[in-house]
Every structure is written in C-alpha cells, then in structure tokens.
Design an enzyme around this catalytic site. Structure first.
Site, PDB file in Angstrom:
ATOM      1  N   THR A  26      32.939  50.741  31.500  1.00 35.24           N
ATOM      2  CA  THR A  26      33.344  50.958  30.111  1.00 35.24           C
ATOM      3  C   THR A  26      34.117  49.761  29.562  1.00 35.24           C
ATOM      4  O   THR A  26      34.174  49.574  28.352  1.00 35.24           O
ATOM      5  CB  THR A  26      34.233  52.215  29.990  1.00 35.24           C
ATOM      6  OG1 THR A  26      35.216  52.152  31.035  1.00 35.24           O
ATOM      7  CG2 THR A  26      33.429  53.484  30.134  1.00 35.24           C
ATOM      8  N   SER A  50      38.702  44.685  44.211  1.00 34.54           N
ATOM      9  CA  SER A  50      39.127  43.525  43.420  1.00 34.54           C
ATOM     10  C   SER A  50      39.958  42.511  44.195  1.00 34.54           C
ATOM     11  O   SER A  50      41.013  42.056  43.740  1.00 34.54           O
ATOM     12  CB  SER A  50      39.921  43.981  42.185  1.00 34.54           C
ATOM     13  OG  SER A  50      39.089  44.673  41.326  1.00 34.54           O
ATOM     14  N   GLY A  90      35.079  42.302  49.476  1.00 36.05           N
ATOM     15  CA  GLY A  90      33.755  42.921  49.340  1.00 36.05           C
ATOM     16  C   GLY A  90      33.794  44.439  49.330  1.00 36.05           C
ATOM     17  O   GLY A  90      32.757  45.088  49.358  1.00 36.05           O
ATOM     18  N   SER A 103      39.077  39.572  44.498  1.00 36.15           N
ATOM     19  CA  SER A 103      39.029  38.323  43.717  1.00 36.15           C
ATOM     20  C   SER A 103      40.064  38.339  42.595  1.00 36.15           C
ATOM     21  O   SER A 103      40.750  37.338  42.362  1.00 36.15           O
ATOM     22  CB  SER A 103      37.622  38.067  43.180  1.00 36.15           C
ATOM     23  OG  SER A 103      37.136  39.189  42.496  1.00 36.15           O
ATOM     24  N   ASP A 141      39.972  44.626  36.152  1.00 33.04           N
ATOM     25  CA  ASP A 141      40.605  44.281  37.425  1.00 33.04           C
ATOM     26  C   ASP A 141      41.879  43.467  37.229  1.00 33.04           C
ATOM     27  O   ASP A 141      42.922  43.748  37.839  1.00 33.04           O
ATOM     28  CB  ASP A 141      39.619  43.487  38.300  1.00 33.04           C
ATOM     29  CG  ASP A 141      38.272  44.181  38.417  1.00 33.04           C
ATOM     30  OD1 ASP A 141      38.219  45.411  38.240  1.00 33.04           O
ATOM     31  OD2 ASP A 141      37.274  43.487  38.676  1.00 33.04           O
TER      32      ASP A 141
HETATM   33  C1  GLA Z   1      33.842  45.418  38.283  1.00 31.80           C
HETATM   34  C2  GLA Z   1      34.252  44.495  37.147  1.00 31.80           C
HETATM   35  C3  GLA Z   1      35.085  45.241  36.106  1.00 31.80           C
HETATM   36  C4  GLA Z   1      34.394  46.529  35.660  1.00 31.80           C
HETATM   37  C5  GLA Z   1      33.906  47.324  36.881  1.00 31.80           C
HETATM   38  C6  GLA Z   1      33.081  48.515  36.492  1.00 31.80           C
HETATM   39  O1  GLA Z   1      34.962  45.821  39.013  1.00 31.80           O
HETATM   40  O2  GLA Z   1      34.998  43.408  37.644  1.00 31.80           O
HETATM   41  O3  GLA Z   1      35.353  44.410  35.002  1.00 31.80           O
HETATM   42  O4  GLA Z   1      33.345  46.265  34.781  1.00 31.80           O
HETATM   43  O5  GLA Z   1      33.150  46.537  37.774  1.00 31.80           O
HETATM   44  O6  GLA Z   1      33.871  49.450  35.843  1.00 31.80           O
END
Ligand code: GLA
Length: 386
Positions: free
Chosen positions: A37, A130, A126, A132, A176
């Site tokens: 979203t 998040s 991985g 990264s 993230d």
């Molecule tokens: C990854 C992306 C986010 C978001 C999610 C899905 O984590 O880095 O920005 O789009 O996917 O909600």
C-alpha cells in the site's frame, strides 16, 4: 545488544587499526498490516523490532570512504566524489547509496570529510525484515551526526528511500525506512503515505499476554527482482485506467466500476490495495478500542488477499500462516514484499512453543527447509548508541 555494541567496535578496530568516533544503530521492521500500500499513497502499520544493524564510524581527513562488515571479508574503498547510481553491487551499495543520497537532498556535501565504516547486525538478511533499511538508516543517522547536517527524520527517510530506489535500483516505498527511523518501543507506527502523517499506536501486547512470532521461511526474496516491480506497475496502470492519481483515492464503492473497466488480473491487484487500506484503518481502530487480541481476523484476511488477489505469497508462507492459525495463533500473515521471507503470527504467549513445534513439523513433512522462528517486540528507531 551490548554484546553487538562491543563486537562492532572490536570489528572496526581490527579492520581499521583505530577506535571509531561513535556507534549508531537502526532496527529492522515487521509490518503488522498494510502490504503493498505504501507506493500507492496508502496506509501502513509497521513496527521497529528488537533486531538491529550497528554502524561504527570514524571521520577521515580526506574524501575517501572505506567500508567493512562482519558479514563479508572484503573492504570496499571509494572516493566520495565518484559515487554514482547503479555502479556498486552487493551490501556496500546501501551505505554508499545513503552517502550519495544525502548530497541529492538539501545537504551540501562539498566540504564534508570521508569516513571509515564498519557494520554488524542481528537482523537476518533476506528474511523480509528490512535488513537493507536497517543499514541505510543506521548510516543515515550516523552521517547526519558526524557531518552535522541537522536533517530531521523525514529527510533521513527520504535519503534511505532514494538510496534504495535510485542508487541500488529497487523501486520500493517508504515503509521500511519510516519504521526503522521513527519506530517507538511497544508501539506500531500508523503512516499515511500520501502526506507522511504518522501516529504512534500503542500495541499493548505484553498486557494482553500476546507475542508476535516471526517465521522466516528461508525462501529468499529480492526486491530488485521482477515480481515487486511488476506489481507496482499493475497498480499504476490500474490507477491510470480509473483516472485517479493513486489507488489510495479509491474506496470499496469504486470496485464495481474497477471490475467493469480493468482486466481480471489488474482488478485483483487493485482490489487488494483498496481492501488492505481499509484493513489498516480497521486494525488501528481496534487497537485503540479493544486491544491487540481483536485484530487476528484482519491479519488472516490480509494474508488471503495477498495470496489470492495480489499473488505475492509462496507455498512456504501459506503453510506457515495456515499452521500457525490451526495451532492457536489469533491471526497470521506474510509480512513485507512477499515472494519468500517471513510470516508473522499473533500468538498467546503460552502457545508459542506449541505453534513452533507444529510449524517445524509441517515444514519437515512438506520437505521444506527448516524455518527460523523467534518472537520480536516493538523497539525504538534509529539512534546513537556509543
Ligand atoms: C517491501 C518494500 C516496502 C513495501 C513492502 C510491501 O518491504 O521495501 O516499501 O512496499 O515491500 O508492503
């Protein structure tokens, strides 16, 4: 945590023969609800987790950058003035992307010195948590301090986001980096991605006797891969066909028109985003009025929508979710971009080991790799540690 703080300083000393000027850290995140979203200007509800990336840094007296980490043997060296998008591969692209991105926003990097940087982390790589963004945000707060840029957290979110989109080349949203920079203990962060309005929503998990269990399927996902980008493109095509700036502008009442206008696949992508935005709002409402035990059905519904309409789940995620649901979780869903990575389950504390054993057994029965499972709590966002 304090161990990792010692380790990152020792690692820095060993690689660079000196002590760092300081240590900064930033967490990974779990997205409670609100998936795919963010890049549709919609709603998200992530929280920062108690797994962090630490960055030990020392300023230099030239414009050179040297980077090392506990998870790779190489040391990367580059001049600050030669940083350019999509020229660096691997882990070093994230810290270097942030150094580059800070100079693209409102900061003038014309006179800042280079630096030596060493990274250590207990955010699994991985796993869709998040790792990264945790690197980007730890480096962003560190450079903001040592370069005395005086940027606010919103500008640092931008720098991390720009690093990932432009420098690394992954077309992700702001979910993230926002969670990693703005997260607060025991709370989730409600973000309206259209205008970046944020609100801290207390989770109350401890009082409710609930835990969030992460089930890392170990199926590796990669954002730069085609699936994420093609979902994003479908959303943009759907919005354009329906004559709106973003899917955020649509409500459930528009879905009938959407079904008549769009091809079947694009319609399902749109339906996911529209209904997911609703689920985020409803989750926030329930957390405020009834507490976390009331949100289980919304987590389940989010997973169904991601599996059936958005088609970003994989069999391992579905099995993790289904097994957790069958063995006592109040709700469960995949978290993050999908195509692998982790599921989360909201589980009464006394049933955690029961759920773990069941998931382990189900994975073994299907011949899937052994999943990694651990509980997480909502922790505070990026900060200076030492
Ligand atoms: C990854 C992306 C986010 C978001 C999610 C899905 O984590 O880095 O920005 O789009 O996917 O909600």
């Amino acid at each position: 945590m304090s161990d990792l703080r010692d380790e990152v300083q020792a690692g820095f000393q060993q690689r660079f023969d000196e002590a760092p000027d300081g240590v900064w850290s930033a967490p990974g995140r779990v997205n409670l609800i609100g998936e795919h979203t963010d890049y549709n200007d919609g709603f998200v509800l992530p929280f920062a987790i108690n797994r962090r990336t630490l960055a030990a840094l020392r300023l230099r007296d030239d414009r050179r950058i040297r980077l090392a980490t506990s998870f790779a043997d190489d040391t990367v060296e580059i001049e600050l003035d030669t940083l350019a998008p999509k020229t660096i591969d691997g882990w070093a692209a994230y810290p270097l992307g942030v150094a580059w991105a800070l100079g693209q926003g409102n900061a003038d990097l014309g006179a800042v010195p280079g630096f030596d940087l060493y990274l250590d982390s207990d955010v699994p790589v991985g796993a869709g948590l998040s790792s990264s963004a945790a690197i980007e945000c730890a480096v962003a707060v560190a450079l903001n301090d040592v370069w005395r840029l005086g940027l606010d957290r919103r500008a640092l979110v931008d720098a991390g986001h720009r690093a990932e989109n432009d420098f690394v080349g992954a077309p992700t949203g702001i979910l993230d980096q926002s969670a990693s920079l703005l997260g607060q203990a025991d709370s989730a962060l409600f973000i309206d991605c259209r205008n970046f309005d944020t609100e801290v929503i207390p989770l109350g998990l401890e009082a409710a006797g609930l835990d969030v269990l992460v089930i890392d399927t170990r199926v590796n996902h990669a954002h730069a891969d085609g699936g994420y980008a093609s979902r994003r493109a479908s959303c943009e095509a759907g919005a354009a066909a329906l004559g709106v700036a973003s899917l955020r502008e649509l409500t459930k009442d528009d879905l009938l028109r959407a079904r008549d206008t769009l091809d079947g696949e694009t319609y399902r992508r749109v339906r996911h985003v529209v209904t997911e935005n609703d689920r985020v709002l409803e989750t926030v409402r329930l957390l405020r009025t009834e507490g976390p035990a009331a949100i289980g059905d919304l987590l389940d519904a989010s997973h169904r929508s991601l599996r059936n309409d958005f088609e970003v789940s994989v069999p391992e995620l579905d099995l993790a979710v289904e097994t957790a649901q069958n063995y006592g979780a109040l709700g469960a869903r995949m978290t993050g971009g999908g195509f692998g990575g982790s599921a989360i389950a909201l589980v009464p504390r006394h049933l955690i080991s029961h759920v773990k054993v069941a998931v382990d057994g189900a994975f073994a029965e299907h011949g899937y790799a052994h999943p990694d499972m651990f509980t997480v709590v909502a922790d505070e966002g990026a900060r200076r540690d030492v």
